[in-house]
Enzyme design. Structure first.
Site, short mmCIF file in Angstrom:
data_model
loop_
_atom_site.label_atom_id
_atom_site.label_comp_id
_atom_site.label_asym_id
_atom_site.label_seq_id
_atom_site.Cartn_x
_atom_site.Cartn_y
_atom_site.Cartn_z
N TYR A 95 0.84 -1.46 -0.50
CA TYR A 95 -0.60 0.46 0.20
C TYR A 95 1.11 1.25 0.01
O TYR A 95 0.44 2.33 -0.51
CB TYR A 95 -0.84 -0.46 1.19
CG TYR A 95 -2.07 -0.82 0.56
CD1 TYR A 95 -3.25 -0.76 0.38
CD2 TYR A 95 -2.03 -2.05 1.49
CE1 TYR A 95 -4.70 -1.24 -0.29
CE2 TYR A 95 -3.39 -3.33 0.57
CZ TYR A 95 -4.35 -2.40 -0.37
OH TYR A 95 -5.22 -2.71 -0.53
N GLU A 137 -8.99 -6.92 4.79
CA GLU A 137 -7.82 -8.08 3.93
C GLU A 137 -7.63 -8.81 5.27
O GLU A 137 -7.38 -9.85 5.26
CB GLU A 137 -6.99 -7.78 3.03
CG GLU A 137 -7.66 -6.97 2.20
CD GLU A 137 -6.64 -5.85 1.07
OE1 GLU A 137 -5.24 -6.29 1.15
OE2 GLU A 137 -7.40 -5.26 0.29
#
Length: 403
Positions: A95, A137
């Site tokens: 990310y 997630e």
């Protein structure tokens, strides 16, 4: 938590993102892949070439900007993307890489319009959005681990290859280490990763699990991507034409939120088109195996009988209950060979003749245009949105049709 000022600044950028979003995401992917070519092992580079992935990301960024003050409204989409990320083994460390290059792309494309204030607001917004994705997630990875699923990509061996139609071939695969396979939810998919000779990076694609679960093997059914005037799909053509029994590939654990409600006792309608029949077969066969007593209406549309996969399997599983109904619709002229085969397409009139239960559960899967037509038709018949569950093999972000 984001400040009110930050949220207002981000929301104010929505118009320019709507206009130039794809330009930004094309720039983003180019810069990210130049800096981190190893990420090409994760991303579908064919969708990069066609522009599908940049458009999908541009839509995501726009939705985030428009809903930054109520991110909970995006949770269904976030969860859908989260399943895809889990299947591809996207991890928290990815990310920051994405955030860095996305902000750089915004600054490059917007130029002077990307003021320090706007860039700082988007940096804060991205951090919050990434936090939401990472947490969801994380829960998915933990849930899969508790259910006995493996981590990462696991080596499998093809033990049977079976042609199902003119364009669909099934592959029966077993773990190379001989281990038992964990259960999956009917309707889910796996990511298949292979290294094709001549290709520098791994190629990864998602394929639905098309059979009822058993501990010995999984069945995936692959459509040959070969649209007229377009090059063949690199992975699907390799699997169809070169992968043989004994061949190796890797699978990630099952994922996906297009899932059969196994505890319900409501009548169930399966409506599929083309390769959309693959997850539907897993659902229908699971119900039949459980002998749940739920009434099944199974409707499938194909170009012709030669394009129709699992025809005999569908006939067999629906025949177990006299209340079950079966209908095949072929768009290319063919003589009806039984009472459940007709020519034409699924339209509103046909749906009206099929649907007998307003409170039934509807599972719809197929090409994008098919999905939009069927779901629109069901809504016109008064079927509540919450009773319609769908999956498209197009980007999930193209499927904003349930709102």
């Amino acid at each position: 938590m984001l400040s009110e000022k930050t949220m207002q600044i981000v929301k104010s950028t929505a118009p320019v993102l709507k206009e130039r979003g794809t330009e930004i995401t094309v720039c983003f992917y180019e810069r990210m892949f130049n800096a981190h070519p190893e990420l090409k092992n994760i991303f579908n580079m064919s969708r990069q070439k066609t522009g599908g992935q940049p458009k999908a990301l541009a839509f995501t960024v726009l939705q985030a900007a428009e809903n930054i003050d109520r991110l909970e409204a995006l949770l269904p989409v976030v969860e859908q993307i989260g399943h895809k990320h889990k299947s591809l083994q996207v991890k928290p460390e990815h990310y920051p890489i994405v955030g860095k290059h996305l902000l750089e792309a915004i600054e490059i494309v917007l130029g002077e319009a990307a003021t320090p204030e706007i860039l700082q607001a988007w940096a804060e917004a991205y951090e919050e959005i990434a936090r939401v994705f990472i947490e969801i997630e994380k829960q998915m990875y933990e849930k899969a681990k508790r259910a006995g699923s493996w981590e990462g990509f696991k080596p499998f061996v093809v033990v049977e290859k079976r042609r199902e139609s003119e364009t669909i071939t099934s592959f029966y695969v077993k773990p190379a280490d001989g281990s038992d396979l964990p259960p999956f939810t009917p309707g889910q998919y796996v990511s298949v990763r292979i290294k094709i000779p001549g290709e520098q990076y791994f190629l990864t694609r998602q394929y639905s699990l098309s059979d009822v679960w058993n501990k010995d093997y999984y069945r995936i059914s692959v459509k040959l991507e070969a649209e007229e005037g377009q090059p063949k799909g690199r992975v699907s053509s390799y699997l169809h034409e070169e992968m043989e029994v004994g061949g190796s590939l890797e699978l990630s654990a099952p994922a996906g939120d297009f899932a059969l409600s196994e505890e319900s006792d409501k009548p169930v309608y399966f409506i599929s088109g083309g390769s959309g029949i693959t997850p539907v077969m897993s659902m229908a066969k699971t119900l039949a195996a459980k002998d749940s007593g739920r009434r099944i209406t199974f409707v499938h549309a194909a170009k012709s009988e030669t394009h129709h996969a699992f025809k005999e399997e569908a006939e067999k599983l629906v025949s177990g209950n006299q209340d079950n109904r079966l209908l095949f619709i072929y768009s290319r002229g063919t003589e009806a060979v039984s009472e459940h085969v007709i020519n034409g397409r699924i339209d509103e009139d046909l749906l009206k003749s099929i649907v007998k239960d307003q409170d039934g559960e509807f599972y719809v899967c197929g090409p994008l245009s098919f999905m939009k037509s069927v779901i629109s038709g069901l809504k016109k018949l008064g079927i509540p949105t919450e009773n319609i569950r769908y999956e498209s093999f197009a980007s999930s972000l193209d499927m904003q049709i349930a709102n």
